[in-house]
Enzyme design. Structure first.
Site, PDB file in Angstrom:
ATOM      1  N   ILE A 159      74.621  22.729 -21.425  1.00  0.00           N
ATOM      2  CA  ILE A 159      74.198  23.495 -20.516  1.00  0.00           C
ATOM      3  C   ILE A 159      74.302  24.120 -19.314  1.00  0.00           C
ATOM      4  CG2 ILE A 159      71.403  23.381 -19.643  1.00  0.00           C
ATOM      5  CD1 ILE A 159      71.111  21.804 -22.221  1.00  0.00           C
ATOM      6  N   ASP A 178      81.233  17.306 -12.004  1.00  0.00           N
ATOM      7  CA  ASP A 178      81.014  16.075 -13.110  1.00  0.00           C
ATOM      8  C   ASP A 178      82.649  15.455 -14.118  1.00  0.00           C
ATOM      9  OD1 ASP A 178      81.549  15.520 -16.107  1.00  0.00           O
ATOM     10  OD2 ASP A 178      80.402  17.230 -16.209  1.00  0.00           O
ATOM     11  N   THR A 235      66.104  20.473 -14.866  1.00  0.00           N
ATOM     12  CA  THR A 235      65.251  20.855 -16.451  1.00  0.00           C
ATOM     13  C   THR A 235      66.641  19.662 -17.165  1.00  0.00           C
ATOM     14  OG1 THR A 235      67.252  22.565 -16.881  1.00  0.00           O
ATOM     15  CG2 THR A 235      65.021  22.908 -16.176  1.00  0.00           C
ATOM     16  N   SER A 236      66.938  18.194 -17.126  1.00  0.00           N
ATOM     17  CA  SER A 236      67.435  17.686 -17.689  1.00  0.00           C
ATOM     18  C   SER A 236      66.921  16.322 -18.285  1.00  0.00           C
ATOM     19  CB  SER A 236      68.899  17.142 -16.887  1.00  0.00           C
ATOM     20  OG  SER A 236      69.910  16.682 -18.040  1.00  0.00           O
ATOM     21  N   ARG A 237      66.124  15.288 -17.049  1.00  0.00           N
ATOM     22  CA  ARG A 237      65.659  14.831 -17.483  1.00  0.00           C
ATOM     23  C   ARG A 237      64.870  14.132 -16.162  1.00  0.00           C
ATOM     24  NH1 ARG A 237      65.550  15.382 -21.695  1.00  0.00           N
ATOM     25  NH2 ARG A 237      65.965  14.337 -23.765  1.00  0.00           N
ATOM     26  N   ASP A 261      61.271  20.635 -15.253  1.00  0.00           N
ATOM     27  CA  ASP A 261      60.669  21.133 -16.510  1.00  0.00           C
ATOM     28  C   ASP A 261      60.534  19.645 -17.391  1.00  0.00           C
ATOM     29  OD1 ASP A 261      60.296  23.040 -18.819  1.00  0.00           O
ATOM     30  OD2 ASP A 261      62.601  22.141 -19.533  1.00  0.00           O
TER      31      ASP A 261
END
Ligand code: NAI
Length: 334
Positions: A159, A178, A235-237, A261
């Site tokens: 994503i 990352d 928008t992940s967790r 989100d």
């Protein structure tokens, strides 16, 4: 084979039934749909079922898994990518087959991320209401040109990469963070330490999974490292963000915008119609008072294409469970 489908909404029923009718299994699967979220109180609904099919806010902790096991359930198929709601150690100890949908249209979530950024930046949610009321004033709707701005992507997996591609196409400088840098991402932007990403980005967008290491990765200290006036997008967790710290950063005007989100306590709210009720989550309600905060109810995945992919992969996972064959989407603790 009987499968108890929890948190089943009409669109879940339609997509799973349509896929089932296409003959994934010789005799088809028997889906039993429940609106209820799976927890210790509702686990008994899975009586006589071989598997449970669950979503992001169903709770599969050790007591729930033990209750399901006692009923004869032997498989958990997740209709989502994240599996932070499953106690994998307990599942493994009880011998459960656990499988997920590792990817379903990463572009769907990336496009929703862009929708949030664009809406909040140009205030189209407020403009919509103003124009409908005959108010054509522009005061308060001032945005910023995104071309040339720096966007930090935390988690450059499927994503994050899809989001980076869109932003790169818009002329943004893209930074990534990352622990496993990807060459595909490095073709679009630079991978940098998290502190550098936070300090340089006009927009920080979260796309890494929720784990014990990433829980509250955005807290008081990391918010302080962000540029004054920057936008935070999640928008992940929900658990990636310490919401109390975010509220303090919004109140002090250090954080310029927040788009989410997902929300840490979303299981009590999202995917339900609570419009006629008193919402007693004061933290959520405080968020709702800020004009520079935009919240959607975990709809990043919600496209027709993604629903079809979720249904197809879920049925594929069940076929593997039924046949006892190697399943590429199996989730294990290791
Ligand atoms: P992915 O597994 O392809 O990518 C996640 C990336 O995060 C990996 O590259 C991983 O190395 C990286 N990562 C792990 N720990 C990190 C850390 N401490 N800091 C920075 N990066 C870290 O997963 P994908 O498909 O891109 O999904 C990302 C997340 O999006 C999922 O975990 C899920 O929580 C969320 N999601 C949200 C949806 C929605 O509707 N809003 C729908 C689907 C997924």
């Amino acid at each position: 084979m009987k499968i108890a489908v929890f948190s089943a909404r009409p669109y879940d029923r339609r997509s799973l039934d349509a896929c089932n009718q296409q003959g994934y299994a010789a005799d088809g699967f028997e889906f039993i749909y429940f609106d209820a979220t799976l927890d210790a109180h509702t686990a008994a609904l899975a009586q006589d079922c071989d598997a449970v099919c669950v979503f992001v806010n169903d709770r599969l902790d050790a007591p729930v898994l033990q209750a399901l096991h006692a009923l004869g359930v032997r498989a958990v198929v997740l209709r989502c990518a994240g599996f932070n709601n499953v106690d994998l150690a307990a599942a493994e100890q009880l011998g459960f087959f656990v499988a997920r949908v590792p990817a379903y249209s990463p572009e769907a979530v990336a496009e929703h991320t862009l929708a949030l950024i664009m809406t909040l930046n140009r205030q189209t949610h407020r403009a919509y209401n103003r124009v409908r009321e005959g108010n054509f004033m522009l005061d308060g709707l001032l945005g910023r040109t995104l071309h040339g701005k720096t966007v930090g992507i935390v988690g450059t997996g499927k994503i994050g990469l899809a989001t980076a591609r869109i932003l790169h196409g818009m002329g943004c400088t893209v930074l990534g963070h990352d622990p496993y840098p990807s060459p595909e991402f490095d073709a679009l932007g630079s991978t940098v330490p998290l502190d550098e990403l936070l300090a340089r980005s006009d927009i920080v967008s979260l796309h890494c999974p929720l784990t014990t290491q990433t829980q509250h990765m955005i807290d008081e200290a990391s918010l302080a490292r962000m540029k004054p006036g920057a936008m935070l997008v999640n928008t992940s967790r929900g658990g990636l963000v310490d919401t109390d710290a975010v509220i303090r950063a919004l109140k002090s005007h250090h954080l310029g915008h927040l788009a989410i989100d997902v929300y840490e306590q979303e299981s009590a709210l999202f995917f339900q119609d609570r419009s006629g009720e008193i919402i007693d989550d004061d933290v959520f309600q405080r968020l709702m008072t800020f004009p520079n905060v935009l919240v959607t109810g975990h709809q990043g995945f919600f496209t027709a294409e993604a629903l079809q992919e979720i249904a197809e992969t879920t049925l594929g996972n069940l076929v593997h469970f039924a046949a006892g064959s190697e399943c590429p989407n199996r989730v294990t603790k290791a």
